[in-house]
Write an enzyme that holds these catalytic residues in place. Structure first.
Site, short mmCIF file in Angstrom:
data_model
loop_
_atom_site.label_atom_id
_atom_site.label_comp_id
_atom_site.label_asym_id
_atom_site.label_seq_id
_atom_site.Cartn_x
_atom_site.Cartn_y
_atom_site.Cartn_z
N LYS A 116 0.76 -1.08 0.04
CA LYS A 116 -0.07 0.02 0.13
C LYS A 116 0.86 1.18 0.01
O LYS A 116 0.70 2.19 -0.52
CB LYS A 116 -1.00 0.06 1.28
N GLU A 200 -3.04 6.57 7.82
CA GLU A 200 -3.97 7.41 7.11
C GLU A 200 -5.07 8.16 8.01
O GLU A 200 -5.23 7.68 9.04
CB GLU A 200 -4.89 6.74 6.24
N HIS A 235 -14.12 -3.86 7.63
CA HIS A 235 -13.48 -3.75 6.33
C HIS A 235 -13.49 -4.58 5.49
O HIS A 235 -12.64 -4.71 4.41
CB HIS A 235 -11.95 -3.20 6.72
N ARG A 292 -5.34 -8.30 -9.18
CA ARG A 292 -5.95 -9.66 -9.56
C ARG A 292 -7.46 -9.43 -10.03
O ARG A 292 -7.91 -8.10 -10.03
CB ARG A 292 -5.73 -10.44 -8.33
#
Ligand code: ADP
Length: 505
Positions: A116, A200, A235, A292
């Site tokens: 990430k 974040e 999530h 993917r």
């Protein structure tokens, strides 16, 4: 085109790829572990190779065994599906190194966006907006505190190597930070063998909207519209739809261009997905790129009118995409419910047992991408996804009504499933109005997971009565015995009640 493709996966996605191969006239080789010896994916493929014991690390995660199985059967290419080795750069490299084709992006593209933090750094250079935060892993709790202070609480700690919501912690204040960092690192290490964690800004109330991209080896790259994936628990996505009520044609074009820019910056080829958070102002922020096929790819297939898995194989074989857009505007509306062997009424506890009866829905606009059948043993070795139920119709309202109808037809006896939970979501006024965001489900869960039986007991009972009559005629009453307690009891009770009812004059 290839003569033969090896499918390095199991369950519904392996079966999905077998079907794509068959329609293309390509041979398919399945692989299976001990636990999957009689699994539908292994039965349906043209050939099947046993690759090891039930735990994934001894079978579906063994790159050496997968490549050896491809060599032995003469497969020229490997499709990794999703999960398992699909996003592991070394696997993509080893496959190519063995003289085979990896049906997916080049290893270098996986590396460019695989973590990430790497993806966030690349996004910044490609002028793609990201959620405010760091692009480097945090050194320690002191640095974490400094960054969190600057961003303002709440913040979200995330594993750089993250996936499946693992290694993520919401931190609401400075006092929680050190402990959250420790536990995020621990979970990241256990899940990914890498404890790098970054931070974040935690955004309140956005939607998760992602863009499907598809690029060939000759420089053509298309965006195929958005998927709305805001119905999440911990999530993790549970229901997805295409298009999104929050995306106008103008925003679709803008997000599509951004996703294509990101994919091109990564040197991307084949099918991929750029995930974004979309806020109420129509501003969107890049989250990550999945290199993917996504679990939720069918909703895009239905509104775009194309087969993504076939395109993945054709692109890997060197075929060119048309230069003209593959999709301008989505046609109709598609919704997908992930049907898992989890007990929604009991904190989504995994349920195990043998599926003694399975009735798959049918009729107009209904698609079942399943990986189990009657007799399938559901254990704890793998993901609890039994199958995906997808409904398509002209409008969102009609798609919801159709999904509801299809969910009522879907009958799985032997393990507890998430079916009834999905029915309650379809009946929810907020969901029906499209008034959802990524935190909506968690807020709503208490009222969506309580209550007994189906929300529409009468129809379910009528269907179950038909099933009972059917199985009695065939002389094979569904056995009720299995290791699942609650769900099974409920089904057994329902069937017993029906049987008595049927016998009454
Ligand atoms: P993973 O790869 O583990 O699935 P993602 O980065 O894709 O992690 O995030 C998963 C989900 O977590 C998102 O769909 C969203 O609902 C939520 N999420 C991620 N980042 C943020 C953020 N900065 N603020 C609020 N929610 C977030």
């Amino acid at each position: 085109m290839f003569n033969k493709v090896l499918i390095a996966n199991r369950g519904e996605i392996a079966l999905r790829i077998v079907r794509a191969c068959r329609e293309l006239g390509v041979g398919s080789v399945a692989v299976f572990s001990d636990a999957d010896a009689s699994a539908p994916h292994a039965r349906e493929a043209d050939e099947a190779v046993h690759i090891g014991a039930s735990p994934s690390r001894e079978s579906y995660l063994r790159a050496d065994k997968l490549i050896e199985a491809a060599r032995r059967t003469g497969a020229e290419a490997i499709h990794p599906g999703y999960g398992f080795l699909s996003e592991r750069e070394p696997f993509a490299r080893d496959v190519v190194g063995a003289g085979l084709v990896f049906i997916g992006p080049p290893a270098a593209a996986i590396a460019a966006v695989g973590s990430k933090t790497a993806a966030r750094a690349l996004a910044a250079t490609a002028n793609v907006p990201v959620v405010p935060g760091t692009t480097d892993p945090l050194r320690d709790a002191t640095e974490a505190a400094e960054v969190a202070e600057r961003l303002g609480y709440p913040v979200l700690l995330k594993a750089s190597a993250g996936g499946g919501g693992k290694g993520m912690r919401v931190v609401r204040g400075a006092s929680e930070l050190a402990a959250a960092l420790e536990s995020a690192k621990r979970e990241a290490m256990a899940s990914f063998g890498d404890d790098a964690v970054y931070v974040e800004k935690y955004i309140a109330g956005p939607r998760h909207v992602e863009i499907q991209v598809l690029g060939d080896q000759h420089g053509t790259m298309h965006a195929l519209g958005e998927r709305e994936c805001s119905i999440q628990r911990r999530h993790q996505k549970m229901i997805e739809e295409a298009p999104s009520v929050a995306v106008s044609p103008e925003l679709r074009r803008k997000m599509g261009e951004t996703a294509v820019r990101m994919a091109k910056a990564a040197g991307y080829v084949n099918a991929g997905t750029c995930e974004f958070l979309l806020d109420a102002n129509g501003d969107f922020y890049f989250l990550e790129m999945n290199t993917r096929l996504q679990v939720e790819h069918p909703v895009t297939e239905l509104v775009a009118g194309l087969d993504l898995v076939q395109w993945q194989i054709r692109i890997a074989a060197g075929e060119r995409l048309p230069i003209a857009p593959l999709m301008t505007e989505p046609r109709g509306w598609a919704i997908e419910c992930r049907i898992t062997s989890e007990d929604a009424g009991n904190d989504f506890l995994p349920s195990t047992g043998v599926i003694s009866f399975l009735r798959v829905p049918g009729g107009p606009g209904v698609r079942w991408d399943g990986g189990v059948g009657a007799g399938s043993e559901i254990g704890l070795h793998y993901d609890p996804l039994l199958g995906k139920l997808i409904a398509w119709a002209d409008t969102r309202d009609a798609a919801i009504a159709r999904m509801r109808r299809a969910l009522l037809e879907l009958t799985i006896v032997g393990v507890e499933t998430s079916r009834d939970f999905h029915l309650r979501v379809m009946d929810d006024p907020d969901f029906q109005a499209g008034a959802i965001d990524i935190q909506w489900l968690e807020r709503r869960l208490p009222s969506l997971t309580t209550g007994d039986g189906t929300p529409d007991g009468e129809i379910a009972v009528a269907i179950a009565a038909a099933l009972l009559a059917e199985s009695e005629r065939a002389g094979r009453l569904a056995p009720a015995a299995s290791s699942t307690a609650r769900g099974d009891d409920r089904e057994a009770w329902r069937i017993a009640g029906l049987r008595d009812g049927l016998r009454q004059p």
